[in-house]
Motif scaffolding. Sequence first.
Motif, short mmCIF file in Angstrom:
data_model
loop_
_atom_site.label_atom_id
_atom_site.label_comp_id
_atom_site.label_asym_id
_atom_site.label_seq_id
_atom_site.Cartn_x
_atom_site.Cartn_y
_atom_site.Cartn_z
N ARG A 25 0.86 -1.19 0.00
CA ARG A 25 0.00 0.00 0.00
C ARG A 25 0.89 1.23 0.00
O ARG A 25 2.02 1.22 0.44
N SER A 26 0.34 2.30 -0.47
CA SER A 26 1.11 3.52 -0.56
C SER A 26 1.29 4.13 0.81
O SER A 26 0.52 3.87 1.72
N PRO A 27 2.34 4.97 1.01
CA PRO A 27 2.52 5.63 2.30
C PRO A 27 1.32 6.47 2.64
O PRO A 27 0.62 6.99 1.79
N MET A 28 1.10 6.66 3.93
CA MET A 28 -0.03 7.45 4.38
C MET A 28 0.22 8.92 4.08
O MET A 28 1.35 9.39 4.03
N GLY A 76 -14.74 -1.25 1.76
CA GLY A 76 -14.10 0.04 1.63
C GLY A 76 -14.70 0.97 0.62
O GLY A 76 -14.26 2.11 0.50
N SER A 77 -15.71 0.54 -0.13
CA SER A 77 -16.31 1.40 -1.14
C SER A 77 -17.29 2.36 -0.49
O SER A 77 -17.96 2.03 0.49
N SER A 116 -8.57 2.49 0.52
CA SER A 116 -9.66 2.15 1.43
C SER A 116 -10.10 0.70 1.29
O SER A 116 -10.51 0.07 2.28
N GLY A 117 -10.01 0.15 0.10
CA GLY A 117 -10.43 -1.22 -0.11
C GLY A 117 -9.51 -2.24 0.51
O GLY A 117 -9.88 -3.41 0.64
N GLN A 118 -8.29 -1.85 0.92
CA GLN A 118 -7.33 -2.79 1.49
C GLN A 118 -7.13 -2.58 2.99
O GLN A 118 -6.44 -3.37 3.63
N VAL A 119 -7.69 -1.52 3.54
CA VAL A 119 -7.55 -1.26 4.97
C VAL A 119 -8.35 -2.28 5.77
O VAL A 119 -9.44 -2.68 5.37
N ASP A 120 -7.81 -2.70 6.90
CA ASP A 120 -8.53 -3.62 7.78
C ASP A 120 -9.52 -2.81 8.62
O ASP A 120 -9.27 -2.47 9.78
#
Length: 721
Positions: free
Chosen positions: A175-178, A297-298, A319-323
């Motif tokens: 995932r990309s950096p925050m 996450g949608s 958002s779709g990969q965040v727990d």
Amino acid sequence: MPGVPSNKACERCKKRHLKCDETRPHCQRCTTAGVDCPGYVQTRKFIDQGATVRRRYAPYQEKHAKPSAPINADQGSEHAPSQAQHEGQVGMTQERPGQDLIDIRKGASTFSFQLEEIRPASRTDMQMAQPPGLPSQSGITAPAAQLRSPNATGAHYGSDLTRFSGFGDSGRSPRSPMQSSEVSPHATLGLPSTLENIHNNLPTDLPHYQRLLSSESLSQRSEKEEFQEIFSDLVTGTEHEIAFLTRHFAEILGPWLDLSDAGKFFSVYVPIRALNCSSLKYSIAALAAKQLGRVKGSKSSIGGGIYTSPSSTELYPNSGQVDWFLKAANYYYLAVSDLTTSTSDGYSILSTSSVLNSPIEMVARWLNTQATQGTSQNFDDGPFIRKTEEILATITLLSLFKLLDAKGEEWHAYLTGIRSVFDALLQMKQMQSISFPHGIRASFWNFVRQDYLGAYYIRSATHLDTTNLPLWRAAGISIDDQGKFQIIEDWSINLSREDKTFNGLSWLVSKVVNFLAKSKQSQIAQWTGSPPDNLSGAQDVPVSPIQQAYPGTNTWLDLCFEFQTWFEGVPETVRPCVRIEHPRDVSRPPNGSQFPFPEVFHSLATCAAAMQHYHFGRIALLLNRPQDVISGPSTAFDRLQSYREVTKEVEYRCREVCGIAVGRPQGEVRVYMIPLLFAVGQCLESADEHQIIVDLLRGVEADLGWATEYAVEKLQSSWNR
């Protein structure tokens, strides 16, 4: 489309977390060590795979990103800092390529020491400690260890970040950096000070840190992105995250709770109250995070622009990969912890077991204590009312948090204690003529809907007493001395005519559900040979055999009359603005059979829901008409004709319920029509109608995240008998 070769280390260096020089066919590090190089995995990724590939291969990124977006590699190389700056700010330089991961591990070790005192729940913890109060379908469980709320004291925790990290786990996607707004050292809103220290130990200049990552090799970036991924899952309460979740609640979830409140207490007032109320803030975040987890996450667009870019508070990186379930569990615990502190006597010590307690029963005990202490003199105004509104709003959100993925049979148990809550409030209100304040009314009617829908699933009596007329009058509906509902203008109550109409209907449907529960008791009494009232062991006056066999005829007639009176007094806005009797079904051939239901659309969500619940109540009455041996049909033909008339009217009302659902009403209507479609599905017979019901139910879960599969499975089981 041509593929892009992935830039990976050899398999030995990857497993040992070493910097690989990527010499082909064998890397120099393996050759120097005197071992056979296992070689490289030749994978190719395609540009049309989306943001993951564009993020990994900087030349394919957009040239003009928004200020809040991560800066690409080209921009990073132009402004790359010196090696000394690298070492001073991030702790790594390009002269030490083999030490990159060691430095990351050191950072993780620092993280674990910081988390000795406070840490969120891990997935391992949640699997080991499954409390009975939280649903397991979504993975939301209480932490085995405990987060400390801003008001809690005295707790010890242990942690090891490597349990969360998954370094070397090839199954996790990078995932990309925050973004900088997510990890600002001053971005925590109401978080414990220890969590703020975690922010302070990270690079404070995140855009600069992102440029550094972009300027390094791609293999190094993947490891650092993985560390950022871990950080994103662990840390909650950052400024951007709270803002994102609060806006999501106000736009999507708040209207669910404002279905019969034109004043929009939950979507307007609650997010504002949350600025100064931690329990509200955390409960908002918990519910929003869990709903996002259920929709992967949608986020649906409400009134967003078509050609304009969204604002930063409408977006969350990857958002779709965040727990989201992990975040939801932590926010839920923080909300319950703060609620425990708010409703305690000031001397209680927060314990881990507090998350297992029912928030409703906790508030019921607090309100009963306030009632016995004579707090009623401050009930009309002042800080006590504001605190009570905020506490009731909190338990409303926490209850919805549990109902979101619970089976219908479990709804009723989750609402245990709401009768004590409002009985205590009514006791404090005493005999005053004014109604409940806005916030209390808004919470009350949400609990009413959840109460009768949950009771219908198990044919049980509602928690709230429908015969306690002072309570329902205090909630804002007009009931005369004979106990009949009336739709009248009362300017002392800040409710629209549509709200009064639907709220009055909710009271009537609650009475119908209680009638069904009593009918069920009567049937059990017939089977067991005991009077209905003796089911609980009470000794009452004996009833005659006719009354025992055919109870409730007068009650059934009264309910039918009240429903008809309600329908005759509804406002004009209850009428649909769009109705198509035979809508076109694009999935069928032009010469195929007609669509079995009409398509109906109401401009007001309150009115759409009111008509669905009205037809639902009438169907329940039709299917549970008591037999009357005195005035009933005397011949078999008369009874057959009566059955035909009932069947015809049930079919008509089923089509009306489905017609509103087919018109895809607003989200606040759809989330409450699950039990209605379940009831209607049991009355329909054709395979086409069954499939439409299944599609409607699954559409609610797919679009809004509210669990419906249990209802689908029960319907399919009944259809296959």
